[in-house]
Scaffold this motif. Sequence first.
Motif, short mmCIF file in Angstrom:
data_model
loop_
_atom_site.label_atom_id
_atom_site.label_comp_id
_atom_site.label_asym_id
_atom_site.label_seq_id
_atom_site.Cartn_x
_atom_site.Cartn_y
_atom_site.Cartn_z
N ASP A 80 46.04 36.87 52.08
CA ASP A 80 45.20 36.00 51.27
C ASP A 80 45.95 34.83 50.66
O ASP A 80 45.34 33.99 50.01
CB ASP A 80 44.55 36.80 50.13
CG ASP A 80 45.58 37.52 49.29
OD1 ASP A 80 46.73 37.65 49.75
OD2 ASP A 80 45.24 37.95 48.17
N ASN A 217 29.68 34.36 49.87
CA ASN A 217 30.03 34.50 48.46
C ASN A 217 29.92 33.14 47.80
O ASN A 217 29.77 32.12 48.47
CB ASN A 217 31.43 35.09 48.28
CG ASN A 217 32.53 34.12 48.68
OD1 ASN A 217 33.06 33.39 47.85
ND2 ASN A 217 32.86 34.08 49.98
N GLN A 219 32.27 31.79 45.69
CA GLN A 219 33.56 31.40 45.10
C GLN A 219 34.40 30.56 46.04
O GLN A 219 34.77 29.44 45.71
CB GLN A 219 34.33 32.65 44.68
CG GLN A 219 33.62 33.43 43.56
CD GLN A 219 34.37 34.67 43.17
OE1 GLN A 219 35.36 35.05 43.81
NE2 GLN A 219 33.91 35.35 42.14
N TYR A 222 37.30 32.67 52.80
CA TYR A 222 38.38 33.61 53.01
C TYR A 222 39.07 33.32 54.34
O TYR A 222 38.39 33.19 55.37
CB TYR A 222 37.87 35.05 52.99
CG TYR A 222 37.28 35.46 51.68
CD1 TYR A 222 38.01 35.32 50.50
CD2 TYR A 222 35.99 35.99 51.59
CE1 TYR A 222 37.47 35.70 49.28
CE2 TYR A 222 35.46 36.37 50.38
CZ TYR A 222 36.21 36.22 49.23
OH TYR A 222 35.68 36.59 48.03
N GLU A 230 40.62 42.16 49.83
CA GLU A 230 41.34 42.09 48.56
C GLU A 230 40.38 41.72 47.43
O GLU A 230 40.42 42.30 46.34
CB GLU A 230 42.48 41.07 48.65
CG GLU A 230 43.64 41.51 49.49
CD GLU A 230 44.50 42.55 48.79
OE1 GLU A 230 44.48 42.58 47.56
OE2 GLU A 230 45.20 43.32 49.49
N LYS A 231 39.51 40.73 47.69
CA LYS A 231 38.57 40.30 46.66
C LYS A 231 37.54 41.39 46.37
O LYS A 231 37.22 41.66 45.20
CB LYS A 231 37.85 39.02 47.11
CG LYS A 231 37.02 38.37 46.03
CD LYS A 231 37.87 37.90 44.87
CE LYS A 231 37.03 37.22 43.81
NZ LYS A 231 37.84 36.77 42.66
N LYS A 234 39.16 44.08 44.28
CA LYS A 234 39.29 43.72 42.86
C LYS A 234 37.97 43.91 42.12
O LYS A 234 37.94 44.38 40.99
CB LYS A 234 39.79 42.28 42.74
CG LYS A 234 41.22 42.08 43.18
CD LYS A 234 41.66 40.64 43.04
CE LYS A 234 43.10 40.44 43.50
NZ LYS A 234 43.53 39.02 43.39
N LYS A 235 36.87 43.52 42.77
CA LYS A 235 35.56 43.70 42.13
C LYS A 235 35.27 45.19 41.92
O LYS A 235 34.77 45.58 40.86
CB LYS A 235 34.47 43.06 43.00
CG LYS A 235 34.52 41.55 43.03
CD LYS A 235 33.36 41.00 43.86
CE LYS A 235 33.38 39.47 43.88
NZ LYS A 235 32.27 38.93 44.71
#
Length: 583
Positions: A80, A217, A219, A222, A230-231, A234-235
Amino acid sequence: MALGSLSWCLVAALALFCGSSWPQVHSSLAPENEVPLRPTTWFPEGKITSLTLPKGRTRRLYFTLKKKAPGMSVTVSPCDLPIEWSLSARTLKDKPLKSLEWSSKKSTPEVWWQGPGSEEKMYSFTGSAVDTYKGLSKSHATIYILRLRSKQQNTRATVYLHEGPGPSGAFPLLPADHRVHTLGVGMTSVTLSWAPSASITSLPQSQKSYDYCVLANSQKNYPSVCAAREKIGKKNDQKEEKKERRRRVTAWPILKEWWWQQWDSYPEAQSAASSPTDEYSDLQCVCQGTESVCTVSELLPETQYYFDVFVIDRLNGTSMAYKGTFARTHEEARAAIVTLREGELRWVTFSDRGSNSEQFFTFRPRGIQQSGLLTLQSCGGGEKVKVTVSSKGQVLSSQAVGGDLAHIWLQGSPSYLIHLEREGTTPSRMSDAADPALGGLMASVKMQTSSAYHRRGVPSLPSTLQIKSFNRLRGCNSVTLAWMGTEERSLYCVYRRKLGEHGAEAGGASALTSPCLGPESRSDTERVLCKYFQELNPRRAVTTAVIGGLEPGMAYVFDVYLMRRWGIPIKYASKMLKTRKEC
């Protein structure tokens, strides 16, 4: 003598300690060919290797090629974050003997560095995209070094070595134009398309080892599946932390923890035998399959979304990313907001009579006090309209308005948003909204706004809106009317309309009794008189008027209007009277 020998031993130990630690302190100044003794990581061929890259540290992988290998390819896939990686080749004049490698305590790469030779930098790359180096092999006395480094923070990367000139086959193929295109954008959906991958088009339909996965998404895009995971991870971690906090603040933490332990002690039978296709189930793909067109729905209006397309090889556990795109959904269709003027009397109509419709208005009261009065009256023959007044996103008042006059006091805000929404009614009632007495107006609501500079509330209303007549005072040319007033000084106007001798029996007065029939729709010739009246005692606030100049034996409809400085004129209930034929 013993003391001298002891001091000599201490000096020797100190010198040995300082000598052993000196190269570590100045290891950064040592040349590249002086490799300190460290564990050697060999790069296996034909195997996907996952690496962890600590921040600021260089990871090295060493490998050699077979004698008959004409070429090679090295693929590096960052997770990432952008990384730096390079491929170098160190070629010796003479290949070191195997006996020297086994007899020495140094690692194999260090043995290669001891001999005379040269190092050549073959390739380097910096970025977060998947990159592949393809080239011919060097002489057989060559060792290759793959260096990887992350400058920003700890991250991960995947590397793969393939011997031979052709493609490795471990990663899916991307087309020449690997961009994601936007076919259409709506209010809650976006349609995407992309060129198909040769890995999918070349396979027969019976084999389903390749799939597309579309992610959406709000944001960013990717660069890889690893970055998306990874995202998502984290969520999920944040959600677990919130659940853990709720467990801690519960009144019975021990009992609740025991309950969850009992629940988790019975896992599903299918979880143990998960198939390879479930490996990517955590990605939450909005579209998945072999089609190169996808419509992403259930999006929020007026929001920017980022879309990524990955072609996934489920057999090898690898993937390749298309160049993602982004799009902004269209905003919701909002009704136009009409500005209301001071003291303006407005008829509000709804164009769509088959369903609930709505209209928006805004009003700015004058004066420092920022107060005003909103007066409404429904004119739809029993139809109700919901009115909502808000300011700065906060609802101040909400109520249903019918045939009775409604007052809403506005205070404390520089501007107000007025939302009118018609409630559902039967078709028979909706047809009554077109009152022929209103000159063909299809009005549903009568509304007026005005600033109130010195008032502290809504004006007072009469206790009843009925008009009373006196039979004894009814003559051939005149009648006497009486109605209730208020304690405020107001103007009262009386209107009359002649029906004729048989108008009452024919029902001619029914069309003139509409509560929304205001003085503005009446002719000046119909106005009989206007007078001011005020009585501080509400029980005694009764005023009368003698209407003369009438014809004997004729039917008349009388209307009284309370004319005020603020708000809509209040119409009393119409009164039908017939003068005497003989007196």
